[in-house]
Design a protein around this motif. Structure first.
Motif, PDB file in Angstrom:
ATOM      1  N   THR A   1     -18.149 -28.600  33.987  1.00 55.85           N
ATOM      2  CA  THR A   1     -18.718 -29.962  34.439  1.00 55.85           C
ATOM      3  C   THR A   1     -18.655 -30.847  33.220  1.00 55.85           C
ATOM      4  O   THR A   1     -19.887 -30.543  32.265  1.00 55.85           O
ATOM      5  CB  THR A   1     -20.024 -29.893  35.455  1.00 55.85           C
ATOM      6  OG1 THR A   1     -19.947 -29.140  36.400  1.00 55.85           O
ATOM      7  CG2 THR A   1     -20.672 -31.343  35.749  1.00 55.85           C
ATOM      8  N   TYR A   2     -18.314 -32.062  33.039  1.00 52.56           N
ATOM      9  CA  TYR A   2     -18.649 -33.002  32.134  1.00 52.56           C
ATOM     10  C   TYR A   2     -19.585 -34.107  32.529  1.00 52.56           C
ATOM     11  O   TYR A   2     -20.424 -34.531  31.810  1.00 52.56           O
ATOM     12  CB  TYR A   2     -17.214 -33.773  31.667  1.00 52.56           C
ATOM     13  CG  TYR A   2     -16.286 -32.513  30.964  1.00 52.56           C
ATOM     14  CD1 TYR A   2     -16.480 -32.287  29.693  1.00 52.56           C
ATOM     15  CD2 TYR A   2     -15.171 -32.039  31.776  1.00 52.56           C
ATOM     16  CE1 TYR A   2     -15.734 -31.271  29.099  1.00 52.56           C
ATOM     17  CE2 TYR A   2     -14.178 -31.161  30.948  1.00 52.56           C
ATOM     18  CZ  TYR A   2     -14.777 -30.930  29.875  1.00 52.56           C
ATOM     19  OH  TYR A   2     -13.756 -29.972  29.289  1.00 52.56           O
ATOM     20  N   LYS A   3     -19.629 -34.401  33.767  1.00 52.94           N
ATOM     21  CA  LYS A   3     -20.533 -35.682  34.473  1.00 52.94           C
ATOM     22  C   LYS A   3     -20.424 -35.184  35.802  1.00 52.94           C
ATOM     23  O   LYS A   3     -19.623 -34.883  36.410  1.00 52.94           O
ATOM     24  CB  LYS A   3     -19.850 -36.946  33.871  1.00 52.94           C
ATOM     25  CG  LYS A   3     -20.597 -38.157  34.159  1.00 52.94           C
ATOM     26  CD  LYS A   3     -20.157 -39.325  33.827  1.00 52.94           C
ATOM     27  CE  LYS A   3     -20.870 -40.604  34.027  1.00 52.94           C
ATOM     28  NZ  LYS A   3     -20.277 -41.787  33.595  1.00 52.94           N
TER      29      LYS A   3
ATOM     30  N   ILE B   1     -24.448 -37.033  32.228  1.00 48.83           N
ATOM     31  CA  ILE B   1     -23.345 -36.436  31.180  1.00 48.83           C
ATOM     32  C   ILE B   1     -23.768 -35.055  30.999  1.00 48.83           C
ATOM     33  O   ILE B   1     -24.964 -34.803  30.548  1.00 48.83           O
ATOM     34  CB  ILE B   1     -23.153 -37.259  29.923  1.00 48.83           C
ATOM     35  CG1 ILE B   1     -22.415 -38.797  30.625  1.00 48.83           C
ATOM     36  CG2 ILE B   1     -22.165 -36.276  29.061  1.00 48.83           C
ATOM     37  CD1 ILE B   1     -22.160 -39.386  29.427  1.00 48.83           C
ATOM     38  N   PHE B   2     -23.027 -33.974  31.082  1.00 52.14           N
ATOM     39  CA  PHE B   2     -23.574 -32.610  30.827  1.00 52.14           C
ATOM     40  C   PHE B   2     -23.128 -32.351  29.381  1.00 52.14           C
ATOM     41  O   PHE B   2     -22.006 -31.682  28.952  1.00 52.14           O
ATOM     42  CB  PHE B   2     -22.731 -31.639  31.630  1.00 52.14           C
ATOM     43  CG  PHE B   2     -23.277 -31.583  33.053  1.00 52.14           C
ATOM     44  CD1 PHE B   2     -23.919 -30.308  33.544  1.00 52.14           C
ATOM     45  CD2 PHE B   2     -23.615 -32.649  33.938  1.00 52.14           C
ATOM     46  CE1 PHE B   2     -24.473 -30.118  34.633  1.00 52.14           C
ATOM     47  CE2 PHE B   2     -24.291 -32.557  35.124  1.00 52.14           C
ATOM     48  CZ  PHE B   2     -24.790 -31.421  35.609  1.00 52.14           C
TER      49      PHE B   2
ATOM     50  N   SER C   1     -32.078 -38.573  51.146  1.00 50.48           N
ATOM     51  CA  SER C   1     -32.674 -37.352  50.410  1.00 50.48           C
ATOM     52  C   SER C   1     -33.086 -37.945  48.817  1.00 50.48           C
ATOM     53  O   SER C   1     -32.531 -38.725  48.450  1.00 50.48           O
ATOM     54  CB  SER C   1     -31.439 -36.335  50.298  1.00 50.48           C
ATOM     55  OG  SER C   1     -31.860 -35.228  49.920  1.00 50.48           O
ATOM     56  N   TYR C   2     -33.753 -36.885  48.240  1.00 49.87           N
ATOM     57  CA  TYR C   2     -33.975 -36.903  46.763  1.00 49.87           C
ATOM     58  C   TYR C   2     -33.503 -35.756  46.257  1.00 49.87           C
ATOM     59  O   TYR C   2     -33.735 -34.783  46.632  1.00 49.87           O
ATOM     60  CB  TYR C   2     -35.471 -37.203  46.534  1.00 49.87           C
ATOM     61  CG  TYR C   2     -36.010 -38.614  47.182  1.00 49.87           C
ATOM     62  CD1 TYR C   2     -35.956 -39.567  46.341  1.00 49.87           C
ATOM     63  CD2 TYR C   2     -36.483 -38.404  48.376  1.00 49.87           C
ATOM     64  CE1 TYR C   2     -36.503 -40.745  46.776  1.00 49.87           C
ATOM     65  CE2 TYR C   2     -37.119 -39.593  48.934  1.00 49.87           C
ATOM     66  CZ  TYR C   2     -37.058 -40.889  48.315  1.00 49.87           C
ATOM     67  OH  TYR C   2     -37.428 -41.833  48.555  1.00 49.87           O
ATOM     68  N   SER C   3     -32.669 -35.922  45.203  1.00 50.41           N
ATOM     69  CA  SER C   3     -32.528 -34.508  44.444  1.00 50.41           C
ATOM     70  C   SER C   3     -32.187 -34.717  43.076  1.00 50.41           C
ATOM     71  O   SER C   3     -32.409 -35.711  42.284  1.00 50.41           O
ATOM     72  CB  SER C   3     -30.973 -34.299  44.991  1.00 50.41           C
ATOM     73  OG  SER C   3     -29.885 -35.249  44.467  1.00 50.41           O
ATOM     74  N   ALA C   4     -32.194 -33.301  42.578  1.00 55.49           N
ATOM     75  CA  ALA C   4     -31.887 -33.303  40.909  1.00 55.49           C
ATOM     76  C   ALA C   4     -30.608 -32.931  40.474  1.00 55.49           C
ATOM     77  O   ALA C   4     -30.077 -31.937  41.187  1.00 55.49           O
ATOM     78  CB  ALA C   4     -33.059 -32.450  40.447  1.00 55.49           C
ATOM     79  N   VAL C   5     -30.163 -33.208  39.437  1.00 54.49           N
ATOM     80  CA  VAL C   5     -28.981 -32.785  38.851  1.00 54.49           C
ATOM     81  C   VAL C   5     -29.229 -31.728  38.008  1.00 54.49           C
ATOM     82  O   VAL C   5     -30.116 -31.798  36.844  1.00 54.49           O
ATOM     83  CB  VAL C   5     -28.298 -33.957  38.084  1.00 54.49           C
ATOM     84  CG1 VAL C   5     -26.932 -33.144  37.409  1.00 54.49           C
ATOM     85  CG2 VAL C   5     -27.849 -34.980  38.996  1.00 54.49           C
ATOM     86  N   VAL C   6     -28.821 -30.473  38.188  1.00 53.42           N
ATOM     87  CA  VAL C   6     -29.339 -29.205  37.362  1.00 53.42           C
ATOM     88  C   VAL C   6     -28.025 -28.776  36.668  1.00 53.42           C
ATOM     89  O   VAL C   6     -26.886 -28.679  37.204  1.00 53.42           O
ATOM     90  CB  VAL C   6     -29.749 -28.098  38.304  1.00 53.42           C
ATOM     91  CG1 VAL C   6     -30.259 -27.068  37.695  1.00 53.42           C
ATOM     92  CG2 VAL C   6     -31.031 -28.614  39.185  1.00 53.42           C
ATOM     93  N   ASP C   7     -28.046 -28.398  35.264  1.00 54.23           N
ATOM     94  CA  ASP C   7     -27.122 -27.785  34.713  1.00 54.23           C
ATOM     95  C   ASP C   7     -27.194 -26.249  35.074  1.00 54.23           C
ATOM     96  O   ASP C   7     -28.089 -25.635  34.226  1.00 54.23           O
ATOM     97  CB  ASP C   7     -27.149 -27.984  33.238  1.00 54.23           C
ATOM     98  CG  ASP C   7     -26.068 -27.519  32.516  1.00 54.23           C
ATOM     99  OD1 ASP C   7     -25.144 -27.034  33.125  1.00 54.23           O
ATOM    100  OD2 ASP C   7     -25.892 -27.913  31.206  1.00 54.23           O
ATOM    101  N   TRP C   8     -26.471 -25.738  36.021  1.00 52.59           N
ATOM    102  CA  TRP C   8     -26.688 -24.117  36.279  1.00 52.59           C
ATOM    103  C   TRP C   8     -26.132 -23.453  35.179  1.00 52.59           C
ATOM    104  O   TRP C   8     -26.352 -22.132  35.223  1.00 52.59           O
ATOM    105  CB  TRP C   8     -26.001 -24.148  37.686  1.00 52.59           C
ATOM    106  CG  TRP C   8     -26.774 -24.695  38.758  1.00 52.59           C
ATOM    107  CD1 TRP C   8     -26.496 -25.722  39.353  1.00 52.59           C
ATOM    108  CD2 TRP C   8     -28.055 -24.092  39.191  1.00 52.59           C
ATOM    109  NE1 TRP C   8     -27.354 -25.759  40.597  1.00 52.59           N
ATOM    110  CE2 TRP C   8     -28.519 -25.006  40.254  1.00 52.59           C
ATOM    111  CE3 TRP C   8     -29.038 -23.243  38.962  1.00 52.59           C
ATOM    112  CZ2 TRP C   8     -29.737 -24.942  40.791  1.00 52.59           C
ATOM    113  CZ3 TRP C   8     -30.154 -22.959  39.635  1.00 52.59           C
ATOM    114  CH2 TRP C   8     -30.582 -23.827  40.695  1.00 52.59           C
TER     115      TRP C   8
END
Length: 165
Positions: A144-146, A151-152, A50-57
């Motif tokens: 969430t820090y990472k 890194i968030f 799969s391909y995915s994005a990391v989202v800061d909700w």
């Protein structure tokens, strides 16, 4: 068996799944067509799932969810071990990840819910009622820090004073 170029392409795609074939090709010294061929083969073999994005909700408060990690102690069944109960658990739509672990607990389940109550109900009404589940311990994610290597943290602004002649 995968060759060295396949491993290089996988590492690049894992770090940035949106990178175009021509850019990957330059990085691994192949043509764009060769990269596309490698990627298709890796997808066909289910190496790339799969391909995915990391989202800061947290930047979109209306979309925030409650995330919990649940440690699960299981009585494995003869002949199938943990696989049968794991399959029952990962089929729930709330389950975002599931891992077989070493240590005091057997499975680590990551779930998402709209509220803390919804998450608690999942544990008490759905997860705990599975025959093989002996006990659970729930940990609610507070911040969430990472995540997935990202890194968030807000980029720090440049606080230097502008000097002009």
């Amino acid at each position: 068996m995968l060759d060295q170029k396949a491993y290089e392409i996988l590492q690049i795609i894992e770090a940035n799944g949106r990178l175009e074939s021509n850019k990957i090709a330059k990085m691994v010294d192949l043509t764009s067509e060769e990269v596309d061929q490698y990627v298709k083969e890796l997808e066909d073999k289910n190496v790339i799932l799969s391909y995915s994005a990391v989202v800061d909700w947290t930047k979109l408060p209306a979309k925030e969810t409650v995330t919990a990690t649940i440690d699960v102690k299981v009585a494995p069944k003869r002949g199938v071990g943990f696989d049968e109960v794991a399959e029952r658990i990962y089929r729930f739509p709330e389950v975002k990840a599931l891992y077989l672990m070493s240590g005091a607990y057997d499975l680590s389940v990551v779930i998402e819910g709209k509220t803390m109550q919804e998450t608690a109900r999942f544990v008490s009404e759905r997860l705990s009622t599975i025959d093989s589940v002996l006990s659970t311990t729930t940990h609610f994610q507070l911040k969430t820090y990472k995540h997935d290597g990202v890194i968030f943290k807000e980029p720090e602004s440049d606080k230097r004073i502008v000097v002009s002649p």
